[in-house]
Design a protein around this motif. Structure first.
Motif, short mmCIF file in Angstrom:
data_model
loop_
_atom_site.label_atom_id
_atom_site.label_comp_id
_atom_site.label_asym_id
_atom_site.label_seq_id
_atom_site.Cartn_x
_atom_site.Cartn_y
_atom_site.Cartn_z
N THR A 1 4.91 -3.29 -17.13
CA THR A 1 5.35 -2.14 -16.34
C THR A 1 4.16 -1.33 -15.87
O THR A 1 4.06 -0.96 -14.70
N GLU A 2 3.24 -1.04 -16.77
CA GLU A 2 2.05 -0.27 -16.41
C GLU A 2 1.22 -1.01 -15.36
O GLU A 2 0.70 -0.39 -14.43
N ARG A 3 1.11 -2.31 -15.48
CA ARG A 3 0.34 -3.09 -14.52
C ARG A 3 0.99 -3.04 -13.13
O ARG A 3 0.30 -2.91 -12.12
N ALA A 4 2.31 -3.11 -13.08
CA ALA A 4 3.02 -3.02 -11.80
C ALA A 4 2.81 -1.64 -11.18
O ALA A 4 2.57 -1.51 -9.97
N VAL A 5 2.90 -0.60 -12.01
CA VAL A 5 2.70 0.77 -11.54
C VAL A 5 1.27 0.97 -11.05
O VAL A 5 1.03 1.57 -9.99
N LEU A 6 0.31 0.46 -11.79
CA LEU A 6 -1.09 0.60 -11.38
C LEU A 6 -1.39 -0.18 -10.11
O LEU A 6 -2.14 0.30 -9.24
N ALA A 7 -0.81 -1.35 -9.95
CA ALA A 7 -1.00 -2.11 -8.70
C ALA A 7 -0.41 -1.34 -7.52
O ALA A 7 -1.01 -1.29 -6.43
N TYR A 8 0.75 -0.73 -7.72
CA TYR A 8 1.39 0.09 -6.68
C TYR A 8 0.50 1.29 -6.34
O TYR A 8 0.26 1.59 -5.17
N CYS A 9 0.00 1.95 -7.36
CA CYS A 9 -0.90 3.09 -7.18
C CYS A 9 -2.15 2.67 -6.40
O CYS A 9 -2.56 3.35 -5.46
N ASP A 10 -2.73 1.55 -6.79
CA ASP A 10 -3.94 1.08 -6.11
C ASP A 10 -3.65 0.79 -4.64
O ASP A 10 -4.44 1.16 -3.76
N ALA A 11 -2.54 0.12 -4.37
CA ALA A 11 -2.20 -0.21 -2.98
C ALA A 11 -1.99 1.05 -2.15
O ALA A 11 -2.50 1.16 -1.04
N MET A 12 -1.23 2.00 -2.69
CA MET A 12 -0.99 3.24 -1.96
C MET A 12 -2.28 4.02 -1.72
O MET A 12 -2.46 4.62 -0.67
N THR A 13 -3.15 4.01 -2.70
CA THR A 13 -4.38 4.80 -2.62
C THR A 13 -5.43 4.14 -1.75
O THR A 13 -6.09 4.80 -0.95
N ARG A 14 -5.58 2.85 -1.90
CA ARG A 14 -6.66 2.15 -1.19
C ARG A 14 -6.26 1.62 0.18
O ARG A 14 -7.08 1.57 1.09
N GLN A 15 -5.01 1.18 0.32
CA GLN A 15 -4.61 0.49 1.54
C GLN A 15 -3.55 1.23 2.34
O GLN A 15 -3.30 0.87 3.47
N VAL A 16 -2.87 2.16 1.75
CA VAL A 16 -1.75 2.90 2.33
C VAL A 16 -0.53 1.99 2.46
O VAL A 16 0.53 2.30 1.92
N HIS A 17 -0.65 0.87 3.11
CA HIS A 17 0.46 -0.07 3.28
C HIS A 17 0.57 -0.93 2.03
O HIS A 17 -0.36 -1.67 1.70
N VAL A 18 1.71 -0.84 1.35
CA VAL A 18 1.91 -1.55 0.10
C VAL A 18 2.43 -2.96 0.40
O VAL A 18 3.45 -3.11 1.08
#
Length: 178
Positions: free
Chosen positions: A112-129
């Protein structure tokens, strides 16, 4: 040194917004003192971030984990310093906090934490998830919590960007809070 002087909480244009901040946060710190230059934004900010922090059904642990991750990605040391102790109080271990800047190479985070962190990274770094990243969190959380997670990530990206653009780092001595 911040890029502009901090606002005076006793200035007639700032008194009402400063009172709203104090009612929520007990004091008017660096970030909020800067936001007082735009009183409607300062009060709106408090309303939004009180909702994110105190009226969300998302766990405090996940909330603080993404806030610290955002601070790490964006190089927002003031945000990290403010939220790392809260993350620990909400249940993150010191080892997890230490591993957060390079979480994807760590075994300290569950699925769960890994999925949340991947989502956070995508939103923060790429904007488009990417679809697969969005699908992973959508499968884990009901709609309300997915919106809360998304707004938390978006909101704290805003926080770090304001902090860094205005060079608010906590080192400045604030004038007395009226």
């Amino acid at each position: 040194m911040a890029r502009i002087p901090y606002a005076d909480t006793a200035h007639p244009d700032h008194v009402e917004a400063a009172a709203a901040i104090r009612a929520s946060r007990k004091k008017v710190g660096h970030l909020h003192r800067m936001l007082l230059h735009a009183p409607p934004i300062a009060t709106g900010w408090i309303t939004m971030f009180d909702a994110v922090r105190w009226n969300s059904t998302l766990s405090g642990r996940l909330r603080e984990m993404v806030i610290c991750r955002i601070a790490a990605i964006n190089g927002a040391s003031y945000e990290w310093a403010a939220h790392a102790p809260i993350a620990l109080a909400e249940g993150m271990s010191q080892a997890q906090l230490d591993a957060l800047p390079a979480w994807d190479g760590s075994t300290l985070f569950d699925a769960t934490e890994r999925a949340v962190l991947a989502y956070c990274d995508a939103m923060t770094r790429q904007v488009h998830v990417p679809d697969d990243v969005a699908r992973a969190v959508r499968e884990l959380f009901p709609a309300r919590q997915l919106v809360e997670l998304t707004v938390t990530i978006a909101g704290y990206n805003c926080v770090s960007r304001v902090l860094e653009a205005l060079e608010i780092n906590g080192a400045d001595v604030l004038p007395p809070d009226a």
